[in-house]
Design a protein around this motif. Structure first.
Motif, PDB file in Angstrom:
ATOM      1  N   UNK A   1       1.623   4.435   5.423  1.00  0.00           N
ATOM      2  CA  UNK A   1       1.455   3.044   5.008  1.00  0.00           C
ATOM      3  C   UNK A   1       0.025   2.916   4.510  1.00  0.00           C
ATOM      4  N   UNK A   2      -0.156   2.447   3.269  1.00  0.00           N
ATOM      5  CA  UNK A   2      -1.520   2.263   2.791  1.00  0.00           C
ATOM      6  C   UNK A   2      -1.646   2.411   1.299  1.00  0.00           C
ATOM      7  N   UNK A   3      -2.874   2.680   0.885  1.00  0.00           N
ATOM      8  CA  UNK A   3      -3.223   2.861  -0.511  1.00  0.00           C
ATOM      9  C   UNK A   3      -3.669   4.301  -0.695  1.00  0.00           C
ATOM     10  N   UNK A   4      -2.949   5.043  -1.544  1.00  0.00           N
ATOM     11  CA  UNK A   4      -3.265   6.455  -1.724  1.00  0.00           C
ATOM     12  C   UNK A   4      -3.389   6.772  -3.206  1.00  0.00           C
ATOM     13  N   UNK A   5      -4.455   7.508  -3.534  1.00  0.00           N
ATOM     14  CA  UNK A   5      -4.628   8.065  -4.861  1.00  0.00           C
ATOM     15  C   UNK A   5      -4.577   9.576  -4.703  1.00  0.00           C
ATOM     16  N   UNK A   6      -3.718  10.239  -5.477  1.00  0.00           N
ATOM     17  CA  UNK A   6      -3.556  11.687  -5.368  1.00  0.00           C
ATOM     18  C   UNK A   6      -3.377  12.291  -6.755  1.00  0.00           C
ATOM     19  N   UNK A   7      -3.810  13.523  -6.895  1.00  0.00           N
ATOM     20  CA  UNK A   7      -3.548  14.230  -8.146  1.00  0.00           C
ATOM     21  C   UNK A   7      -2.066  14.556  -8.237  1.00  0.00           C
ATOM     22  N   UNK A   8      -1.475  15.000  -7.113  1.00  0.00           N
ATOM     23  CA  UNK A   8      -0.053  15.307  -7.042  1.00  0.00           C
ATOM     24  C   UNK A   8       0.471  14.883  -5.677  1.00  0.00           C
ATOM     25  N   UNK A   9       1.743  14.478  -5.632  1.00  0.00           N
ATOM     26  CA  UNK A   9       2.334  14.040  -4.363  1.00  0.00           C
ATOM     27  C   UNK A   9       3.769  14.537  -4.259  1.00  0.00           C
TER      28      UNK A   9
ATOM     29  N   UNK B   1       6.941   6.506   2.239  1.00  0.00           N
ATOM     30  CA  UNK B   1       5.649   5.978   1.794  1.00  0.00           C
ATOM     31  C   UNK B   1       5.844   4.500   1.504  1.00  0.00           C
ATOM     32  N   UNK B   2       4.900   3.677   1.973  1.00  0.00           N
ATOM     33  CA  UNK B   2       4.941   2.251   1.666  1.00  0.00           C
ATOM     34  C   UNK B   2       3.529   1.769   1.380  1.00  0.00           C
ATOM     35  N   UNK B   3       3.341   1.185   0.198  1.00  0.00           N
ATOM     36  CA  UNK B   3       2.029   0.668  -0.176  1.00  0.00           C
ATOM     37  C   UNK B   3       1.761   0.861  -1.652  1.00  0.00           C
ATOM     38  N   UNK B   4       0.499   1.171  -1.962  1.00  0.00           N
ATOM     39  CA  UNK B   4       0.069   1.422  -3.334  1.00  0.00           C
ATOM     40  C   UNK B   4      -0.127   2.919  -3.490  1.00  0.00           C
ATOM     41  N   UNK B   5       0.543   3.517  -4.470  1.00  0.00           N
ATOM     42  CA  UNK B   5       0.447   4.958  -4.700  1.00  0.00           C
ATOM     43  C   UNK B   5       0.131   5.210  -6.166  1.00  0.00           C
ATOM     44  N   UNK B   6      -0.989   5.867  -6.406  1.00  0.00           N
ATOM     45  CA  UNK B   6      -1.389   6.267  -7.763  1.00  0.00           C
ATOM     46  C   UNK B   6      -1.400   7.788  -7.793  1.00  0.00           C
TER      47      UNK B   6
ATOM     48  N   UNK C   1      14.045  10.856   0.865  1.00  0.00           N
ATOM     49  CA  UNK C   1      12.712  10.239   0.846  1.00  0.00           C
ATOM     50  C   UNK C   1      12.820   8.796   0.360  1.00  0.00           C
ATOM     51  N   UNK C   2      11.907   7.953   0.861  1.00  0.00           N
ATOM     52  CA  UNK C   2      11.875   6.550   0.437  1.00  0.00           C
ATOM     53  C   UNK C   2      10.442   6.180   0.090  1.00  0.00           C
ATOM     54  N   UNK C   3      10.253   5.698  -1.137  1.00  0.00           N
ATOM     55  CA  UNK C   3       8.936   5.288  -1.609  1.00  0.00           C
ATOM     56  C   UNK C   3       9.039   3.825  -2.023  1.00  0.00           C
ATOM     57  N   UNK C   4       8.229   2.976  -1.376  1.00  0.00           N
ATOM     58  CA  UNK C   4       8.262   1.538  -1.621  1.00  0.00           C
ATOM     59  C   UNK C   4       6.871   1.048  -1.989  1.00  0.00           C
ATOM     60  N   UNK C   5       6.804   0.101  -2.902  1.00  0.00           N
ATOM     61  CA  UNK C   5       5.520  -0.530  -3.197  1.00  0.00           C
ATOM     62  C   UNK C   5       5.177  -0.499  -4.664  1.00  0.00           C
ATOM     63  N   UNK C   6       3.893  -0.425  -4.924  1.00  0.00           N
ATOM     64  CA  UNK C   6       3.377  -0.360  -6.300  1.00  0.00           C
ATOM     65  C   UNK C   6       3.033   1.092  -6.579  1.00  0.00           C
ATOM     66  N   UNK C   7       3.786   1.705  -7.472  1.00  0.00           N
ATOM     67  CA  UNK C   7       3.664   3.133  -7.727  1.00  0.00           C
ATOM     68  C   UNK C   7       3.346   3.371  -9.195  1.00  0.00           C
ATOM     69  N   UNK C   8       2.292   4.145  -9.435  1.00  0.00           N
ATOM     70  CA  UNK C   8       1.921   4.552 -10.789  1.00  0.00           C
ATOM     71  C   UNK C   8       1.888   6.071 -10.804  1.00  0.00           C
TER      72      UNK C   8
ATOM     73  N   UNK D   1       7.093  -0.176 -10.384  1.00  0.00           N
ATOM     74  CA  UNK D   1       6.957   1.216 -10.801  1.00  0.00           C
ATOM     75  C   UNK D   1       6.410   1.259 -12.221  1.00  0.00           C
ATOM     76  N   UNK D   2       5.347   2.059 -12.416  1.00  0.00           N
ATOM     77  CA  UNK D   2       4.711   2.122 -13.738  1.00  0.00           C
ATOM     78  C   UNK D   2       4.358   3.548 -14.111  1.00  0.00           C
ATOM     79  N   UNK D   3       4.455   3.838 -15.381  1.00  0.00           N
ATOM     80  CA  UNK D   3       3.985   5.114 -15.910  1.00  0.00           C
ATOM     81  C   UNK D   3       2.490   4.972 -16.180  1.00  0.00           C
TER      82      UNK D   3
END
Length: 142
Positions: free
Chosen positions: A55-63, A69-74, A85-92, A108-110
């Motif tokens: 749960x949180x805000x994560x920035x990663x090169x690869x995931x 996962x729940x939160x903001x994922x870049x 797997x379940x991914x929820x939130x704002x995902x780029x 979900x955004x490219x």
């Protein structure tokens, strides 16, 4: 443990199965989660196992996500979502691979949709999966 023992995996943070960890900001090379993590993180590689929850805000090169996962994922490179797997939130993401049975829900955004002012437009529902694959880096399971 002997004093002076060197670890073979510098820059790796592992939140093991049965462990709950809550933090402010984590910066590491590899973040591996089999337990529960509540934090903001920046890493080169994020791996969430089938027993892992983040749960949180994560920035990663690869995931690579097998758990939740729940939160903001870049993800600047490849985002791989495995069956169950379940991914929820704002995902780029720049590259995306979702296996049958994996779920991706939310805003979900490219990465190409990021503007100079960080304003983002929602992906058009007319955009086909093939279009996204052609614009994305190759996503391979490791």
């Amino acid at each position: 443990m002997k004093t002076g023992t060197k670890y073979n995996n510098p820059g790796v943070l592992v939140v093991g199965d049965g462990i709950s960890f809550r933090g402010e900001t984590i910066i590491c090379e590899n973040l591996i989660v089999s337990g529960k993590l509540e934090a903001s993180a920046s890493c080169s590689r994020l791996k969430i196992s089938d027993t892992g929850t983040v749960f949180g805000n994560v920035t990663a090169s690869n995931a690579e996500i097998r758990g939740v996962f729940e939160g903001f994922l870049l993800v600047k490179g490849c985002l791989i979502i495995h069956p169950g797997a379940r991914v929820f939130g704002r995902v780029t993401y720049a590259g995306l691979r979702i296996f049958r049975g994996g779920k991706l829900l939310g805003d979900i955004r490219h990465a190409s949709d990021l503007g100079a002012n960080a304003g983002m437009e929602r992906l058009s529902t007319a955009t086909s999966s093939l279009d996204l694959i052609n614009k994305s880096p190759a996503c391979w399971v490791t």
